[in-house]
Design an enzyme around this catalytic site. Structure first.
Site, short mmCIF file in Angstrom:
data_model
loop_
_atom_site.label_atom_id
_atom_site.label_comp_id
_atom_site.label_asym_id
_atom_site.label_seq_id
_atom_site.Cartn_x
_atom_site.Cartn_y
_atom_site.Cartn_z
N GLU A 160 0.81 -1.21 0.00
CA GLU A 160 0.00 0.00 0.00
C GLU A 160 0.85 1.27 0.00
O GLU A 160 0.44 2.30 -0.54
CB GLU A 160 -0.94 0.01 1.22
CG GLU A 160 -2.04 -1.05 1.15
CD GLU A 160 -3.02 -0.81 0.02
OE1 GLU A 160 -3.32 0.36 -0.30
OE2 GLU A 160 -3.48 -1.80 -0.58
N SER A 171 -57.72 -19.43 32.27
CA SER A 171 -57.52 -20.41 33.34
C SER A 171 -56.10 -20.39 33.90
O SER A 171 -55.86 -20.97 34.96
CB SER A 171 -57.80 -21.82 32.81
OG SER A 171 -59.00 -21.83 32.09
#
Lengths: 797, 185
Positions: A187, A471
């Site tokens: 790079e 219930s």
């Protein structure tokens, strides 16, 4: 001469107009340039010396403990290892993050991990396996037997801002030198020699591009790349390029090469992990190789360096051959520049490339993450959560979470396949479900599913939806009753107490209310046990009236119901809306010997520097006595063994368990809550909205408005599917009776002690001193025993 | 039961003096009694952890839980309360019937001044230690300490008396009673 004098005159008095203007323009340009440079300089300094990066905060699951005797589902454990980034090895694992499975053993080289309060180094663990269980655990290479090991927490989610950048910051001295050399080689080989801009590189790139007639080479330095990523927009214009060059020079003037390089290593874009960007070499090392940057080899370093140019093009996960060629190009360059020897070059070329990425970072446990996020935002701002790099350790068990999600999804699909009236076209109208699993003894939330599909609806039906429990509410009535004397004879309510399942009319808001049973019949005098096992509405309403609604509400609230309850007679049948999480908390109190545990999702919050900001410990409150809780559990075991939930045994769940079905009177909500001594799960099924109104008379009546199914039909199968798998690793366990509990054989019809005249006995639990004294068939005034025998001797029957 | 008789006597007579005399007497008796183990502040022996708990049925899960409890115990003794709590929570998660986890967890909560949480944990420990009078005695002593800290003196005295009923040699219990007496106006 005059002209000359005129000119001299003009020079002395002032300049000629054009020259004066020129100076002003010049001064203006200098001023503007200075200002421009100053702005760029301040921008550079501000970014470098302030917070350079936003590090998202991360949510982790609970760690997973391994121990001898633990049931081992191969697929589940291997799936867990994969999610943690462990990779299979063909030889004995020599590096953290690798494992090997053979017929009789599993060897795992555990990752090092920073727990909130200690550092874990990682070691090679050998699990000897037999018959689906861990038989023995050994720490290698010492060969020492151990009795406990932990698999580190899994990353569940991260709080990103809109940029979705994932990073693991590294210092310059952490990665191996070969990584730095590889990056510089390809790079910016003259990094240490230029001043931010490299004229030679620019000239070379220009020449190559002109020759090729296209832009094939860039001349940007690392500094320019850093500046571009830090500050600038991606458009390719001359202005941006100019700014980039100026800022690169300013950066070089202000900061050292090492500082610039370190910033670069942490900023550079290295690919995609699903929706999340991978930034920096630290995160790249984890993503591509499942390891820390400090442990990268030459070959791995070369691959990463090669990716920088075009991460998606050169990723080994997209194109193995391109990745291999690019790596080779990097190695070649390193060899040319003398960074590596030819031997190192040859060895590195031979190394294999990673082929599969780690598990994609998608939306794991989204409802749970939302629940956690909500709690966190009470103390931490969005900005802090998305940028400070905190770590949040939770109670979630990822394996249970995945099981829960699968059970809910498959369970709803099965219901739709079987019952056509449940099918809806519009995704937001489809049948919905939720599931919570809790550890009763700690209150830890182990799994949470808040809906069928988070992408369609983020509404959390586990924590936000208020629905009638039907219930499912009944156990609160019985819990309240078990601590109180009956109105009839002053004796304490027990499982053997007789209650009347007979018509009753009550005043409800000024109007008469006549509760009905599901089967539309009345059963006369039944035991408390029968009333609960068969979920008899009328008997339950009578008990609630006798005990008192204040007492019922008080008991429900003590057990964990926080939503205000309406004190109306129908409360006994669960008409007052509650959340699933509240119900799960309340049932967990039953499972935990009467101790209510605050549901806990977050255990620790740690800041970016490793300091513990918060610890959340379990909180217990006594809701019931341990005896009440046990008696209720014993009753609820009956619901499973011969009551409304007995289908669970047919579905293959054979562990000791207790539970209750829940169905609302209009069949809109179906529930099941069930627990073993170690784990509780609660499932809800229903529609968010009533079904669309039928548009024609033919359609009317063909589709029930609600679910139309009971808790046993709709919710119980999902529960069973989840719990069978979730409890599989656990050994056998049963509910322990606390002190002062006695067991007697009683007659299920009369609730009296079983005797000669009623041999069909059941074993019943009682609080010592409350057990029945009379035997079935014995008259009230009889002396019992010998007298009874004598009497029976002369009986004509 | 001795403790119930003594406590009823205290109630009937309604005399602080009697309580004081009783406390002193018990201190003398406890000093002479043959206590089964060496005591530290909460009567926990400083022995290798698992030796103390050989009575428990052992399986892998229980073993792992005991190991975590041992880690928690070590952290507790070195003053790292939060870290010890973290271990105890994991231990309970693994094995909710390990009474020692609840006991030491209760101690950690006491030391953090979370007395009501300590009491809740000790209730679980009490339920699980019914067959071990020595450890049950320790539970009652710690419970007494919690009550003292909450200024519930009568409950504290009751707890110390229960401790002595389980283990007459428990000097900590006797000391607790003496302390209560000394604090009387």
């Amino acid at each position: 001469m005059v002209g000359f004098l005129k000119r001299r005159k003009a020079g002395r008095r002032g300049r000629p107009k054009r020259s004066r203007a020129g100076r002003w323009i010049g001064a203006g340009l200098v001023l503007v340039s200075t200002l421009y440079l100053a702005v760029l300089y301040v921008t550079v300094v501000d970014r470098f010396e302030g917070k350079r990066w936003k590090i998202p905060s991360k949510i982790y699951s609970d760690s997973h403990i391994l121990y001898p005797g633990q049931g081992l589902d191969d697929a589940h454990l291997l799936s867990r290892l994969r999610r943690l980034g462990y990779r299979p090895a063909s030889v004995v694992p020599a590096r953290p993050g690798t494992f090997r499975r053979s017929e009789e053993a599993l060897e795992i080289f555990l990752h090092p991990f920073s727990y909130p309060d200690h550092e874990f180094e990682g070691f090679l663990l050998r699990l000897q396996l037999k018959d689906g269980q861990i038989r023995r655990m050994t720490r290698l290479p010492e060969g020492r037997e151990i009795f406990m090991a932990e698999l580190e927490p899994e990353l569940v989610a991260a709080f990103f801002d809109e940029a979705w950048e994932e990073r693991d910051l590294v210092r310059l001295d952490e990665p191996p030198r070969v990584l730095i050399d590889a990056i510089l080689a390809v790079e910016d080989s003259r990094f240490y020699h230029h001043f931010g801009v490299d004229p030679k590189a620019v000239a070379r790139a220009l020449w190559v591009n002109l020759k090729r007639g296209a832009v094939v080479q860039g001349g940007s330095t690392l500094t320019q790349q850093l500046v571009k990523n830090f500050f600038l927009t991606p458009e390719k214009t001359l202005t941006r390029k100019f700014n980039e060059m100026v800022m690169a020079v300013l950066v070089e003037m202000r900061y050292s090469k090492d500082e610039i390089l370190e910033a670069y290593l942490n900023e550079i874009y290295m690919g995609q992990n699903g929706a999340m960007g991978v930034y920096g070499l630290g995160q790249a090392a984890r993503f591509y190789f499942g390891k820390e940057a400090g442990k990268l080899t030459l070959s791995e370093s070369a691959l990463l360096a090669g990716l920088i140019k075009s991460p998606n093009q050169y990723s080994p996960f997209h194109d193995l051959e391109k990745a291999r060629s690019r790596r080779e190009a990097v190695l070649n360059r390193m060899l040319e520049m003398g960074y590596i020897s030819s031997v190192q070059y040859r060895e590195a070329r031979k190394s294999s490339l990673p082929k599969t990425p780690p598990a994609r970072q998608g939306l794991a446990a989204p409802y749970f993450v939302d629940f956690v996020r909500k709690q966190l935002t009470e103390h931490y701002s969005h900005k802090v959560l998305t940028s400070e790099g905190m770590r949040i350790f939770t109670t979630l068990d990822m394996q249970q979470q995945l099981l829960a999600e699968e059970s809910v999804a498959k369970g709803l699909e099965r219901l739709e396949a079987r019952f056509s009236h449940l099918r809806r076209e519009e995704p937001s109208h489809k049948l919905q479900g939720s599931l919570i699993s809790l550890e009763p003894q700690t209150g830890f939330i182990k799994a949470m599913v808040g809906g069928r599909d988070y992408q369609i609806s983020q509404f959390n039906r586990a924590t936000q939806a208020r629905r009638q429990p039907g219930s499912l509410f009944k156990p609160f009535i019985y819990a309240a009753a078990l601590s109180r004397p009956t109105m009839t004879d002053g004796a304490f309510y027990t499982a053997a107490s007789l209650v009347r399942d007979e018509p009753i009319t009550l005043d409800s808001g000024g109007r008469p209310w006549n509760p009905q049973n599901y089967d539309r019949t009345f059963h006369g005098a039944v035991t408390l046990r029968t009333a609960l096992e068969q979920s008899l509405n009328v008997a339950t309403v009578r008990i609630a009236q006798e005990v008192g609604l204040d007492q019922v509400v008080g008991t429900a609230q003590a057990m964990g119901i926080q939503t205000p309850l309406k004190k109306v007679p129908s409360l006994a049948l669960g008409t007052s809306e509650v959340t699933a999480l509240e119900m799960a908390t309340a049932y967990a109190a039953i499972a935990n010997g009467g101790m209510r545990m605050e549901p806990l999702a977050i255990k620790e919050v740690v800041d970016g520097s490793g300091r513990i900001l918060e610890r959340r410990a379990i909180k217990m409150t006594k809701a019931l006595t341990s005896q009440q809780a046990y008696l209720l559990t014993y009753l609820l075991q009956g619901v499973v063994d011969h009551g409304t939930a007995k289908a669970v045994r047919r579905l293959g769940f054979d562990r000791p368990m207790a539970g209750k079905t829940g169905t609302t009177s209009d069949y809109r909500d179906a529930w099941f809550a069930g627990f073993t001594p170690e784990l509780l799960a609660l499932v809800w099924v229903g529609f968010d909205l009533p079904a669309p109104t039928a548009s024609s008379s033919e359609e009317q009546g063909s589709q029930p408005e609600g679910l139309g199914l009971s808790g046993a039909q709709a919710a119980l199968p999902i529960w069973a599917d989840f719990m069978k798998q979730a409890t599989a690793p656990l050994g056998p366990g049963d509910f322990l009776a606390p002190p002062q509990i006695v067991f007697k054989n009683i007659d299920p019809q009369t609730g009296l002690l079983a005797g000669r005249d009623c041999p069909a006995a059941i074993r019943e639990a009682f609080l010592q001193g409350t057990e029945p004294q009379r035997t079935c068939g014995e008259s009230e005034n009889s002396g019992g025993g010998l007298f009874e025998w004598f009497q029976n001797l002369f009986s004509t029957q | 039961m001795v403790s119930e008789f003594v406590f009823d006597t205290i109630r009937r007579v309604g005399s602080h003096l009697l309580l004081g005399i009783l406390g002193l007497s018990l201190t003398v008796v406890a000093g002479c009694a043959d206590s089964q183990r060496q005591e530290n502040t909460f009567g926990v022996p400083d022995l290798p952890f698992s030796d103390s708990f050989g009575e428990l049925p052992r399986d892998g899960r229980r073993e792992a839980s005991l190991q975590l409890t041992a880690e928690g115990y070590t952290l507790l003794r070195s003053g790292n309360l939060d870290e010890s709590i973290s271990r105890f929570q994991k231990a309970i998660s693994l094995s909710p019937t390990n009474p020692f986890t609840y006991y030491f967890f209760g101690e950690a909560r006491y030391l953090k001044k979370e007395y009501e949480q300590s009491l809740a944990l000790l209730e679980r420990a009490e339920m699980l230690l019914q067959d071990d009078p020595v450890w049950l005695s320790r539970v009652y002593v710690l419970r007494g300490r919690d009550f003292e800290a909450l200024a519930w003196e009568e409950d504290a005295a009751h707890a110390y008396l229960k401790a002595l009923a389980q283990d007459p040699g428990n000097q900590e219990a006797a000391g607790g009673l003496a302390r209560l007496f000394a604090a009387q106006p």
